[in-house]
Design an enzyme around this catalytic site. Structure first.
Site, PDB file in Angstrom:
ATOM      1  N   LYS A   1       0.864  -1.192   0.000  1.00 32.81           N
ATOM      2  CA  LYS A   1       0.000   0.000   0.000  1.00 32.81           C
ATOM      3  C   LYS A   1       0.894   1.234   0.000  1.00 32.81           C
ATOM      4  O   LYS A   1       1.772   1.379   0.856  1.00 32.81           O
ATOM      5  CB  LYS A   1      -0.919  -0.006   1.232  1.00 32.81           C
ATOM      6  CG  LYS A   1      -1.731   1.289   1.401  1.00 32.81           C
ATOM      7  CD  LYS A   1      -2.721   1.218   2.571  1.00 32.81           C
ATOM      8  CE  LYS A   1      -3.352   2.579   2.847  1.00 32.81           C
ATOM      9  NZ  LYS A   1      -4.280   2.580   4.004  1.00 32.81           N
TER      10      LYS A   1
ATOM     11  N   ASP B   1      -2.627  10.129   3.799  1.00 27.43           N
ATOM     12  CA  ASP B   1      -4.034   9.746   3.855  1.00 27.43           C
ATOM     13  C   ASP B   1      -4.790  10.745   4.718  1.00 27.43           C
ATOM     14  O   ASP B   1      -4.794  10.645   5.941  1.00 27.43           O
ATOM     15  CB  ASP B   1      -4.153   8.320   4.427  1.00 27.43           C
ATOM     16  CG  ASP B   1      -5.605   7.890   4.598  1.00 27.43           C
ATOM     17  OD1 ASP B   1      -6.499   8.558   4.033  1.00 27.43           O
ATOM     18  OD2 ASP B   1      -5.829   6.873   5.287  1.00 27.43           O
TER      19      ASP B   1
ATOM     20  N   LYS C   1     -10.115  12.733   8.243  1.00 29.95           N
ATOM     21  CA  LYS C   1      -9.712  12.273   9.568  1.00 29.95           C
ATOM     22  C   LYS C   1      -9.848  13.438  10.549  1.00 29.95           C
ATOM     23  O   LYS C   1      -9.304  14.508  10.322  1.00 29.95           O
ATOM     24  CB  LYS C   1      -8.265  11.762   9.533  1.00 29.95           C
ATOM     25  CG  LYS C   1      -8.145  10.437   8.801  1.00 29.95           C
ATOM     26  CD  LYS C   1      -6.757   9.836   8.922  1.00 29.95           C
ATOM     27  CE  LYS C   1      -6.656   8.541   8.143  1.00 29.95           C
ATOM     28  NZ  LYS C   1      -7.449   7.429   8.740  1.00 29.95           N
TER      29      LYS C   1
ATOM     30  N   ASP D   1       1.458   5.958   5.849  1.00 28.63           N
ATOM     31  CA  ASP D   1       0.509   5.104   5.138  1.00 28.63           C
ATOM     32  C   ASP D   1       1.078   4.509   3.846  1.00 28.63           C
ATOM     33  O   ASP D   1       0.376   3.838   3.098  1.00 28.63           O
ATOM     34  CB  ASP D   1      -0.781   5.899   4.863  1.00 28.63           C
ATOM     35  CG  ASP D   1      -2.025   5.044   4.926  1.00 28.63           C
ATOM     36  OD1 ASP D   1      -1.928   3.902   5.416  1.00 28.63           O
ATOM     37  OD2 ASP D   1      -3.084   5.521   4.477  1.00 28.63           O
TER      38      ASP D   1
ATOM     39  N   ASP E   1     -12.259   7.155   3.503  1.00 28.67           N
ATOM     40  CA  ASP E   1     -11.077   6.883   4.325  1.00 28.67           C
ATOM     41  C   ASP E   1     -10.681   5.401   4.259  1.00 28.67           C
ATOM     42  O   ASP E   1      -9.633   5.023   4.768  1.00 28.67           O
ATOM     43  CB  ASP E   1     -11.342   7.312   5.768  1.00 28.67           C
ATOM     44  CG  ASP E   1     -10.072   7.488   6.570  1.00 28.67           C
ATOM     45  OD1 ASP E   1      -8.972   7.458   5.963  1.00 28.67           O
ATOM     46  OD2 ASP E   1     -10.168   7.655   7.805  1.00 28.67           O
TER      47      ASP E   1
ATOM     48  N   GLU F   1      -9.466   3.944   1.769  1.00 31.14           N
ATOM     49  CA  GLU F   1      -8.909   4.155   0.431  1.00 31.14           C
ATOM     50  C   GLU F   1      -7.838   3.125   0.083  1.00 31.14           C
ATOM     51  O   GLU F   1      -7.641   2.808  -1.089  1.00 31.14           O
ATOM     52  CB  GLU F   1      -8.319   5.579   0.338  1.00 31.14           C
ATOM     53  CG  GLU F   1      -6.902   5.767   0.919  1.00 31.14           C
ATOM     54  CD  GLU F   1      -6.766   5.413   2.386  1.00 31.14           C
ATOM     55  OE1 GLU F   1      -7.775   5.521   3.112  1.00 31.14           O
ATOM     56  OE2 GLU F   1      -5.663   5.019   2.814  1.00 31.14           O
TER      57      GLU F   1
ATOM     58  N   ARG G   1      -7.656  -0.065   0.471  1.00 35.68           N
ATOM     59  CA  ARG G   1      -8.190  -1.276  -0.185  1.00 35.68           C
ATOM     60  C   ARG G   1      -8.590  -0.985  -1.632  1.00 35.68           C
ATOM     61  O   ARG G   1      -8.549  -1.881  -2.471  1.00 35.68           O
ATOM     62  CB  ARG G   1      -9.353  -1.834   0.644  1.00 35.68           C
ATOM     63  CG  ARG G   1     -10.512  -0.885   0.809  1.00 35.68           C
ATOM     64  CD  ARG G   1     -11.461  -1.297   1.925  1.00 35.68           C
ATOM     65  NE  ARG G   1     -10.946  -0.981   3.256  1.00 35.68           N
ATOM     66  CZ  ARG G   1     -11.584  -1.246   4.390  1.00 35.68           C
ATOM     67  NH1 ARG G   1     -12.765  -1.851   4.372  1.00 35.68           N
ATOM     68  NH2 ARG G   1     -11.067  -0.926   5.558  1.00 35.68           N
TER      69      ARG G   1
HETATM   70  N1  BES Z   1      -4.406   4.414   6.758  1.00 34.38           N
HETATM   71  C1  BES Z   1      -5.523   4.081   7.558  1.00 34.38           C
HETATM   72  C2  BES Z   1      -5.207   3.011   8.599  1.00 34.38           C
HETATM   73  C3  BES Z   1      -4.171   3.371   9.629  1.00 34.38           C
HETATM   74  C4  BES Z   1      -4.555   3.778  10.904  1.00 34.38           C
HETATM   75  C5  BES Z   1      -2.829   3.238   9.347  1.00 34.38           C
HETATM   76  C6  BES Z   1      -3.590   4.089  11.837  1.00 34.38           C
HETATM   77  C7  BES Z   1      -1.863   3.543  10.289  1.00 34.38           C
HETATM   78  C8  BES Z   1      -2.240   3.957  11.541  1.00 34.38           C
HETATM   79  C9  BES Z   1      -6.653   3.570   6.672  1.00 34.38           C
HETATM   80  O1  BES Z   1      -6.688   4.090   5.395  1.00 34.38           O
HETATM   81  C10 BES Z   1      -7.925   3.991   7.318  1.00 34.38           C
HETATM   82  O2  BES Z   1      -8.186   5.151   7.384  1.00 34.38           O
HETATM   83  N2  BES Z   1      -8.686   3.006   7.777  1.00 34.38           N
HETATM   84  C11 BES Z   1      -9.919   3.256   8.403  1.00 34.38           C
HETATM   85  C12 BES Z   1     -10.926   2.280   7.852  1.00 34.38           C
HETATM   86  C13 BES Z   1     -12.352   2.634   8.172  1.00 34.38           C
HETATM   87  C14 BES Z   1     -12.751   3.871   7.430  1.00 34.38           C
HETATM   88  C15 BES Z   1     -13.215   1.462   7.766  1.00 34.38           C
HETATM   89  C16 BES Z   1      -9.752   3.061   9.897  1.00 34.38           C
HETATM   90  O3  BES Z   1      -8.966   2.213  10.306  1.00 34.38           O
HETATM   91  O4  BES Z   1     -10.364   3.796  10.657  1.00 34.38           O
HETATM   92 ZN    ZN Z   2      -4.899   4.728   4.627  1.00 36.88          ZN
HETATM   93 MN    MN Z   3      -7.763   5.931   5.257  1.00 32.88          MN
END
Ligand code: BES
Ligand code: ZN
Ligand code: MN
Length: 493
Positions: A261, A266, A273, A285, A344, A346, A348
């Site tokens: 990834k 992000d 966020k 990220d 968010d 993104e 995947r």
């Molecule tokens: N990049 C984040 C996940 C992440 C969180 C990486 C903390 C490193 C540290 C990912 O893109 C994300 O935002 N995931 C969301 C998914 C949700 C929207 C289903 C999450 O984990 O809140």
């Molecule tokens: Zn992310």
């Molecule tokens: Mn995200």
């Protein structure tokens, strides 16, 4: 820094600083260590007594020897119980010894450590890795370098390990990869852009004889990568789809793909966020892409007999008038449609097209690494990555590689029934399900984009970054994943 696999032992080595690794069962002193104690007029035993040194893991002690003796300083590093000693225990022991020698302003270090399971090659490799990684300091973004005097530790001699030069080279190649990954992760998003990730891949190709193709937005459009390009559409920075290939000289034993990834930042997109969600850390990220590029740098030097494709759909998730809207429907390159109910989620979306691309290469196995979900950090904490696969042999092989490499993974279930939560009224699927089991539904989403190739998904959101110095890690990017990937690839070559 120069490493030497030395035929000397702790009685015959001369130099600035001698550090001995002691397990809890090496006390009271016997054999060579008892002789060393005699040689230094009982000062070794005195050091043990005065500091109440028991050999507990991560404990250290050091003493100055009399002027004119063969070594200037004598140090101890605890390794814990000898039955529980692992390769990673040796890595951490070497890290502690190197930190101690540096702190004590020593120029040369003689390291006397036990040999792990009668395997001097793996022992030498682990010791060198621990020392190199502990001594790596990243001061690129400091206006002035804080140096503790002019003294530099420039020689490390691994005692009783004569003939292990090849292991030292292996360690150096692997650490080159880990350090590249650390520095890519630690650099902020205004420095490491998708273009910089692409240039890094091109540089690895040029330096180590790999081939590299960077697909521009239009080429990705032609391939139908609608999910990836949906994420890219609000950023002023162009997306760069990286495809770096290592081909061995002879016939490859296997063909593999490593997919990372590569979100250089992000923001969350329109599902931005919020405060407290760690938006300021979202430069990490691209930790998956960093690990994949780090592995490429190591593999390009180690030259195993395996063909490896290193892939990342590098991009930045931003907001603007062109941004993906929550509710938009995207079509991925395998024709599947996705209702984006959360911008968010993104990673995947980018991985969907990267996985389809990887499978089309006709590889024997695919591993993806992604800082995919906060839910994985909730489940496993900061130090352990999630491992998802339906393929038992691949799970076993990766688990073994991770054990040797000293990286922690825990297998989580691909609970098919949870995909119910991703059902969309209007499209083939949504990109997020309910909050519970968020890492599992993320893995199940990715699974829709791998048809038949054995595949493992590694959720590395926690371990790519650390706030604390610990073992051979320093605060910042850890380079997590590189060592396991390289070990796994080498085990197949
Ligand atoms: N990049 C984040 C996940 C992440 C969180 C990486 C903390 C490193 C540290 C990912 O893109 C994300 O935002 N995931 C969301 C998914 C949700 C929207 C289903 C999450 O984990 O809140
Ligand atoms: Zn992310
Ligand atoms: Mn995200």
């Amino acid at each position: 820094m120069e490493f030497l696999a030395s035929e000397k032992n702790c009685l015959t080595w001369t130099g600035d600083c001698l550090v001995i690794g002691l397990t809890e069962d090496s006390l009271p002193l016997t054999g060579e260590l008892a002789d060393l104690n005699t040689q230094v007029s009982g000062l070794l035993q005195e050091l043990i007594d005065e500091t109440e040194f028991t050999g507990k893991a991560d404990s250290t002690a050091m003493i100055r020897l009399a002027p004119g003796t063969a070594v200037r300083k004598l140090g101890l590093v605890g390794l814990g119980g000898s039955q529980a000693l692992t390769l990673d225990g040796l890595r951490r022991g070497a890290a502690a010894a190197a930190r101690l020698a540096k702190k004590e302003k020593c120029t040369s270090l003689g390291l006397g450590m036990p040999v792990f399971q009668d395997n001097p090659a793996l022992t030498a490799q682990a010791l060198a890795e621990g020392a190199i990684l502990a001594l790596h300091q990243d001061t690129r973004f400091k206006s002035e370098e804080k140096t503790n005097g002019k003294v530099n530790l420039d020689q490390i001699h691994l005692l009783n390990l004569a003939g292990q030069e090849a292991s030292l080279q292996t360690a150096q190649a692997i650490c080159d990869g880990v350090i590249l990954a650390r520095e890519l992760v630690s650099a902020p998003a205004n420095i490491v852009t998708p273009e910089v990730l692409a240039q890094t891949a091109l540089d690895i190709a040029a330096d180590h004889g790999l081939t590299c193709e960077i697909l521009e937005r239009e080429q990705c459009q032609a391939l139908g990568m609608g999910a990836y390009l949906g994420v890219a559409q609000a950023s002023d920075l162009p997306p760069k789809f990286i495809h770096l290939t290592y081909r061995p000289a002879g016939n490859p034993t296997r063909k593999l793909a490593l997919v990372g990834k590569g979100l250089t930042f992000d923001s969350g997109g329109l599902n931005i966020k919020v405060a407290g969600s760690g938006i300021e850390m979202m430069k990490v990220d691209m930790g998956g892409a960093a690990a994949v590029l780090g592995a490429a740098k190591a593999i390009g030097q180690l030259k195993p007999a395996v063909e490896v494709h290193f892939i990342s759909a590098a991009v930045e998730n931003m907001i603007s008038g062109k941004a993906l809207r929550p509710g938009d429907i995207l079509t991925a390159s395998n024709g599947k449609t996705i209702e984006v109910n959360n911008t968010d989620a993104e990673g995947r979306l980018t991985l969907a097209d990267a996985l389809v691309f990887a499978e089309k290469l006709g590889v024997d196995a695919i591993i993806d690494l992604a800082t995919l979900t906060g839910a994985c950090i909730v489940a496993l904490g900061d130090d352990i990555a999630g491992l998802f696969t339906d393929h038992e042999d691949l799970a076993t092989a990766l688990t073994a590689a991770a054990e040797t490499a000293g990286e922690k993974f825990w297998r989580l279930p691909m609970e098919e029934s949870y995909f119910e939560g991703m059902k969309s009224i209007v499209a083939d699927m949504k990109n997020t399900g309910p909050r519970p089991g968020g890492s599992i539904t993320a893995a199940l989403f990715l699974k829709q984009f791998v048809e038949h190739t054995p595949w493992v998904h590694l959720d590395v959101a926690g371990p790519v970054w650390t706030e604390q110095e610990s073992g051979y890690n320093n605060p910042g990017g850890t380079g997590f994943g590189v060592r396991t990937l390289v070990e796994w690839v080498r085990s197949l070559g």
